[in-house]
Design an enzyme around this catalytic site. Structure first.
Site, PDB file in Angstrom:
ATOM      1  N   ASP A 104       0.980  -1.175  -0.004  1.00 29.08           N
ATOM      2  CA  ASP A 104      -0.074   0.214  -0.229  1.00 29.08           C
ATOM      3  C   ASP A 104       0.981   1.270  -0.002  1.00 29.08           C
ATOM      4  O   ASP A 104       2.203   1.189   0.430  1.00 29.08           O
ATOM      5  CB  ASP A 104      -0.881   0.043   1.254  1.00 29.08           C
ATOM      6  CG  ASP A 104      -0.207   0.133   2.548  1.00 29.08           C
ATOM      7  OD1 ASP A 104       0.852  -0.795   2.578  1.00 29.08           O
ATOM      8  OD2 ASP A 104      -0.478   0.729   3.562  1.00 29.08           O
ATOM      9  N   GLU A 105       0.151   2.387  -0.269  1.00 33.92           N
ATOM     10  CA  GLU A 105       0.946   3.724  -0.333  1.00 33.92           C
ATOM     11  C   GLU A 105       2.488   3.769  -0.839  1.00 33.92           C
ATOM     12  O   GLU A 105       3.269   4.077   0.130  1.00 33.92           O
ATOM     13  CB  GLU A 105       0.965   4.185   1.042  1.00 33.92           C
ATOM     14  CG  GLU A 105      -0.582   4.315   1.692  1.00 33.92           C
ATOM     15  CD  GLU A 105      -0.927   4.915   2.823  1.00 33.92           C
ATOM     16  OE1 GLU A 105      -2.115   5.499   3.009  1.00 33.92           O
ATOM     17  OE2 GLU A 105      -0.156   4.898   3.744  1.00 33.92           O
ATOM     18  N   VAL A 106       2.539   3.398  -1.815  1.00 37.63           N
ATOM     19  CA  VAL A 106       3.942   3.308  -2.505  1.00 37.63           C
ATOM     20  C   VAL A 106       4.174   4.807  -2.817  1.00 37.63           C
ATOM     21  O   VAL A 106       4.084   5.148  -4.014  1.00 37.63           O
ATOM     22  CB  VAL A 106       4.104   2.257  -3.670  1.00 37.63           C
ATOM     23  CG1 VAL A 106       5.547   2.241  -3.820  1.00 37.63           C
ATOM     24  CG2 VAL A 106       3.663   0.865  -3.186  1.00 37.63           C
TER      25      VAL A 106
END
Length: 562
Positions: free
Chosen positions: A229-231
């Site tokens: 997530d949230e790269v």
């Protein structure tokens, strides 16, 4: 006749010996044949292969970290992790161990509580608390769990019928890895430690090593969560810009390429191990790209949303997209703590209950989205927003919220039955949702910390600031000006001295007790961090005033220092 019987008996013995010998040869060569099978998959076959095919490891052998033969799962071992859970709706409680990781002795008390409240699994986000070894030892916290601790955690889970699902971040939120100089070259953007550069062979090699060590210690687990997530800043690095330019691709296809490589490794090496991933990056990617990537058969998205009030339609649009993209199973992720502010110390009960009530509405809509099915729910309990942020609410503080949220899912709402169960299990008299308070002594693990943090959160700052800022004698005869020049009238100072000294004594005694309770559950680094963040900023003001008071009162009204 006797000779013929003896002859037949000898022939029978010979046949039995031959069968035993053949079975022994098959046993000796079985594992080596299984391993060789991976080496001879045709390079012309599709990346994922047909259903049931062995999946090729697409990374050149020179780029793969060598693992000792004993660490590679044999076919027999792989079959041990695979069991049918398709008919079970999982309820996993997320333990975010990248902050305030509890001692195993506390988990011994918490796990039976989780099971009693309706959980049937735990999502263990170890981060630097895992006992990495070899070249990965640098990733370990000084207080990391031992290998014996990891085994004990799994025994406890098994004892209380809780599935253990390890979570290993494989793309974003890898600050605990990329903060080290040894791995800084693997950053997507050089100055930010958040995300991996997916184009460097060493990135996947490192991830294979990390995943292998974690999976090796979780042979009982049916699932693994790969985060993803949230790269942040993906596509901003020069390697990514060059890749997109040369391949006419975008950030979405680049993201999927890396995910496919991670899934390819897991699928090839650990047959039967099911994979989960957070879904926020998938929301931004087109259906065509998702279908072309072909990841739907090998991973289930975990759709997360933490707002208190949201419409089911907001989530249904994502679910419809995932159906169209080929996914057959999906998970949801709610939150029982850790989403209302990076420095939140007290859990807002109503906020998290409303989040779960909203998710219940989404669950009612899932049957309309066949063939998509709901496999489980993760009740997230974030302890830090990322590796560098301060601590959110401690686990003992949030247990009432967790109990309310779990029972809401079990009962399809916060019904009278759910409320009665929460009060009975936690040993409470009542719960005030809007005030986020509980009445009664309580009988849950860490209840002492719950009550003491309530005092810190509600009274410490208020009582000290009131004494320092509203006491007219302090403002008039013991201002910062007086204290700096060691100048004060003992007569006027004594008018407030006894009150301030008593306040200081009471709070210091309270804090000593709080520290002792925290040390029973947490390691020294957590205790120091929590005290420095939540107690010291206020108590230090009182400590400084008392120190100056005692020093100046002894001077008996001498002239001010110049």
């Amino acid at each position: 006749m006797a000779f013929q019987r003896s002859h037949r008996l000898n022939l029978l013995r010979l046949v039995v010996l031959l069968l035993v010998a053949l079975a022994g040869i098959k046993f000796l060569f079985r594992d080596s044949f299984t391993l060789e099978l991976h080496k001879h998959v045709s390079k012309d076959s599709g990346f994922w292969g047909d259903t049931g095919d062995v999946v090729q490891d697409i990374i050149p052998q020179s780029q793969v970290l060598e693992l000792p033969a004993a660490k590679i799962m044999t076919l027999k071992q792989k079959q041990q992790v695979s069991r049918d859970v398709s008919a079970t709706e999982m309820r996993l409680v997320h333990l975010d161990l990248k902050g305030a990781a509890p001692r195993v002795s506390y988990l011994e008390q918490v796990f039976p509580l989780l099971s009693q409240l309706g959980a049937n699994g735990v999502l263990m986000e170890y981060e630097d608390m895992f006992p990495f070894k070899g070249e990965l030892e640098i990733l370990r916290s000084p207080y990391a769990y031992s290998e014996e601790d990891i085994e004990r955690i799994q025994q406890l889970a098994e004892q209380h019928k809780l599935e253990v699902v390890p979570l290993v971040q494989t793309f974003g939120h890898v600050e605990f890895i990329l903060k080290h100089e040894k791995y800084q070259h693997l950053r997507e953007v050089e100055r930010f430690p958040n995300s991996f550069n997916p184009h460097l062979p060493d990135t996947l090699a490192l991830l294979k090593s990390i995943l292998s060590q974690v999976i090796e210690k979780h042979r009982r687990s049916t699932w693994i969560h790969i985060g993803a997530d949230e790269v942040f800043h993906l596509g901003e690095g020069m390697d990514s810009k060059n890749w997109m330019s040369h391949n006419k691709g975008d950030v979405g296809t680049m993201y999927l390429k890396h995910i496919k490589e991670v899934l390819g490794f897991l699928t090839a090496q650990y047959w039967g191990l099911r994979v989960l991933m957070w879904d926020d990056m998938l929301r931004k990617i087109s259906v065509g790209a998702l279908r072309e990537a072909g990841i739907a058969r090998h991973v289930s998205p975990v759709v997360w949303f933490y707002a208190p009030d949201f419409e089911a339609e907001q989530i249904e649009q994502f679910l419809a997209k995932y159906v169209e993209s080929g996914f057959e199973a999906v998970w949801f992720a709610s939150a029982f703590k850790g989403t209302t502010g990076p420095a939140q110390a007290w859990t807002p009960l109503s906020y998290h209950l409303k989040n779960h009530l909203s998710w219940l509405k989404v669950m009612q809509a899932v049957p309309r989205l066949a063939p998509l099915r709901l496999q489980g729910v993760v009740l997230t309990g974030w302890q830090r927003y990322d590796h560098y942020s301060v601590l959110c609410e401690l686990l003992p503080v949030s247990i009432p919220s967790l109990a309310i949220c779990l029972q809401t899912l079990v009962n399809g709402g916060f019904t009278e039955e759910a409320k009665r169960k929460v009060l009975d299990v936690l040993g409470l008299e009542s719960v005030q949702l809007e005030q986020s308070t509980c009445e009664g002594r309580g009988a849950f693990p860490g209840v002492e910390i719950y009550h003491m943090v309530e005092q810190v959160n509600g009274h410490l700052k208020e009582s000290i600031l009131k004494a320092l800022e509203e006491e007219s004698a302090i403002k008039g005869w013991f201002s910062p000006y007086h204290r700096k020049r060691q100048f004060g009238n003992p007569r006027n100072m004594e008018s407030f001295g006894s009150k301030v000294l008593k306040l200081h004594e009471d709070w210091e005694g309270f804090v000593r007790d709080l520290r002792a309770q925290l040390e029973r559950i947490y390691f020294p680094d957590t205790v120091e961090e929590w005290m420095e963040e939540n107690v010291d900023p206020y108590l230090d003001q009182l400590r400084d005033l008392v120190r100056d008071y005692r020093a100046i009162i002894r001077l008996k009204g001498r002239p001010k220092a110049t």
